[in-house]
Structure formats: structure tokens, C-alpha cells
Motif scaffolding. Structure first.
Motif, PDB file in Angstrom:
ATOM      1  N   ALA A  82       2.496  -1.021  -1.638  1.00  0.00           N
ATOM      2  CA  ALA A  82       3.172  -1.038  -2.929  1.00  0.00           C
ATOM      3  C   ALA A  82       3.320  -2.474  -3.419  1.00  0.00           C
ATOM      4  O   ALA A  82       2.968  -2.786  -4.546  1.00  0.00           O
ATOM      5  CB  ALA A  82       4.531  -0.369  -2.815  1.00  0.00           C
ATOM      6  N   TYR A  83       3.833  -3.341  -2.554  1.00  0.00           N
ATOM      7  CA  TYR A  83       4.057  -4.740  -2.915  1.00  0.00           C
ATOM      8  C   TYR A  83       3.812  -5.612  -1.691  1.00  0.00           C
ATOM      9  O   TYR A  83       4.202  -5.259  -0.587  1.00  0.00           O
ATOM     10  CB  TYR A  83       5.503  -4.976  -3.384  1.00  0.00           C
ATOM     11  CG  TYR A  83       5.894  -4.123  -4.552  1.00  0.00           C
ATOM     12  CD1 TYR A  83       5.510  -4.475  -5.846  1.00  0.00           C
ATOM     13  CD2 TYR A  83       6.636  -2.971  -4.374  1.00  0.00           C
ATOM     14  CE1 TYR A  83       5.856  -3.691  -6.928  1.00  0.00           C
ATOM     15  CE2 TYR A  83       6.983  -2.175  -5.446  1.00  0.00           C
ATOM     16  CZ  TYR A  83       6.592  -2.539  -6.715  1.00  0.00           C
ATOM     17  OH  TYR A  83       6.937  -1.759  -7.782  1.00  0.00           O
ATOM     18  N   TYR A  84       3.217  -6.757  -1.934  1.00  0.00           N
ATOM     19  CA  TYR A  84       3.093  -7.746  -0.861  1.00  0.00           C
ATOM     20  C   TYR A  84       4.324  -8.632  -0.883  1.00  0.00           C
ATOM     21  O   TYR A  84       4.766  -9.067  -1.943  1.00  0.00           O
ATOM     22  CB  TYR A  84       1.862  -8.641  -1.073  1.00  0.00           C
ATOM     23  CG  TYR A  84       0.591  -8.068  -0.517  1.00  0.00           C
ATOM     24  CD1 TYR A  84       0.298  -8.192   0.827  1.00  0.00           C
ATOM     25  CD2 TYR A  84      -0.318  -7.420  -1.337  1.00  0.00           C
ATOM     26  CE1 TYR A  84      -0.872  -7.682   1.350  1.00  0.00           C
ATOM     27  CE2 TYR A  84      -1.490  -6.900  -0.828  1.00  0.00           C
ATOM     28  CZ  TYR A  84      -1.768  -7.040   0.514  1.00  0.00           C
ATOM     29  OH  TYR A  84      -2.921  -6.530   1.026  1.00  0.00           O
ATOM     30  N   HIS A  85       4.866  -8.899   0.279  1.00  0.00           N
ATOM     31  CA  HIS A  85       5.949  -9.863   0.410  1.00  0.00           C
ATOM     32  C   HIS A  85       5.390 -11.190   0.905  1.00  0.00           C
ATOM     33  O   HIS A  85       5.974 -12.238   0.674  1.00  0.00           O
ATOM     34  CB  HIS A  85       7.033  -9.344   1.353  1.00  0.00           C
ATOM     35  CG  HIS A  85       7.741  -8.168   0.771  1.00  0.00           C
ATOM     36  ND1 HIS A  85       8.871  -8.295   0.020  1.00  0.00           N
ATOM     37  CD2 HIS A  85       7.454  -6.844   0.792  1.00  0.00           C
ATOM     38  CE1 HIS A  85       9.276  -7.091  -0.388  1.00  0.00           C
ATOM     39  NE2 HIS A  85       8.410  -6.198   0.069  1.00  0.00           N
ATOM     40  N   GLN A  86       4.272 -11.095   1.582  1.00  0.00           N
ATOM     41  CA  GLN A  86       3.565 -12.284   2.055  1.00  0.00           C
ATOM     42  C   GLN A  86       2.120 -11.875   2.301  1.00  0.00           C
ATOM     43  O   GLN A  86       1.865 -10.793   2.838  1.00  0.00           O
ATOM     44  CB  GLN A  86       4.192 -12.783   3.359  1.00  0.00           C
ATOM     45  CG  GLN A  86       3.566 -14.041   3.894  1.00  0.00           C
ATOM     46  CD  GLN A  86       4.390 -14.617   5.036  1.00  0.00           C
ATOM     47  OE1 GLN A  86       5.606 -14.486   5.072  1.00  0.00           O
ATOM     48  NE2 GLN A  86       3.718 -15.257   5.958  1.00  0.00           N
ATOM     49  N   MET A  87       1.175 -12.730   1.925  1.00  0.00           N
ATOM     50  CA  MET A  87      -0.238 -12.407   2.116  1.00  0.00           C
ATOM     51  C   MET A  87      -0.978 -13.672   2.513  1.00  0.00           C
ATOM     52  O   MET A  87      -1.264 -14.524   1.675  1.00  0.00           O
ATOM     53  CB  MET A  87      -0.844 -11.821   0.839  1.00  0.00           C
ATOM     54  CG  MET A  87      -2.260 -11.370   1.003  1.00  0.00           C
ATOM     55  SD  MET A  87      -2.818 -10.619  -0.536  1.00  0.00           S
ATOM     56  CE  MET A  87      -4.491 -10.265  -0.122  1.00  0.00           C
TER      57      MET A  87
END
Length: 129
Positions: A82-87
Motif C-alpha cells: 500500500a505504502y512504502y515507509h522506506q525503500m
């Protein structure tokens, strides 16, 4: 164990370079370069590449004259996000080109892929004076 391909790659490498120079920076950003150590010992020239998660069949090691090319692809795991918090983990195609400054015996070269590291060992040619 990865196999070192002993075939002319000069044309392939030159073509890749020409394409990268001719096309905008956006294409270059799609290739990534894994962390790489290049060093030598008394007997060998060694290239160690951190490529965890790359399958052996998805990498290629080729050598021509004094130029070593390591290329491959690390697939991104298709899962719901859904969402990246860190990539930070890079995926996709990678390529490393290393100029080998000493004469090496390509016929005795070896490559080992273990624990996420590809280690290519190129024994130095022994010259008799």
C-alpha cells in the motif's frame, strides 16, 4: 556455480556504452550498480560483488582481454504494498565493468556465488623471464 563466459564481449560492451551515452540520463538511472570490491593478492585479481537475491541463472560473467563484465537482474518481489515507509533495496538490471590491470589466466578463472556475494577469481599469469 556461475560460469565465466570466455567469448568476445567487446562489441556488446561498446554497444551498451554507446546506447547509454546516446540516450538521456533516465535510462542510466534504471541500471543499478551493486557494491563491489576489486583487489589483488600475490596470486590473483579478485572481484567481489554484493548481489543478494539474484538467482545464478539471472547473472552473467564475461571476460575479454582485460575487461570483465558482470551483469544480471534482481527481480522485485511482486507483493501487495500500500505504502512504502522506506525503500532502499534496488531491483532490476545491474551491470559492472571492471578493467583488469594485470595479465590473468582466464582459462583458470573461477566464480562462486555464496551468501549473497559473487566472487570472481582471476589467477595472474605467471610470466617467465
Amino acid at each position: 556455480m556461475p560460469v565465466i563466459i570466455r567469448k568476445p564481449v567487446h562489441t556488446l560492451i561498446e554497444t551498451r556504452r554507446e546506447i547509454l551515452h546516446a540516450i538521456s540520463w533516465q535510462v542510466r538511472s534504471s541500471l543499478w550498480r551493486p557494491p563491489t570490491d576489486i583487489y589483488e593478492t600475490e596470486e590473483s585479481f579478485i572481484i567481489r560483488v554484493e548481489i543478494a537475491g539474484v538467482r545464478e541463472e539471472d547473472m552473467e560473467v564475461a571476460m575479454e582481454n582485460n575487461l570483465l563484465l558482470i551483469s544480471g537482474n534482481r527481480s522485485d518481489i511482486p507483493e501487495q504494498r500500500a505504502y512504502y515507509h522506506q525503500m532502499e533495496i534496488q531491483s532490476g538490471k545491474f551491470e559492472i565493468t571492471a578493467e583488469i590491470p594485470v595479465p590473468v589466466d582466464v582459462e583458470q578463472a573461477g566464480a562462486v556465488y555464496k551468501d549473497g556475494f559473487l566472487t570472481v577469481t582471476l589467477p595472474k599469469l605467471i610470466t617467465h623471464s
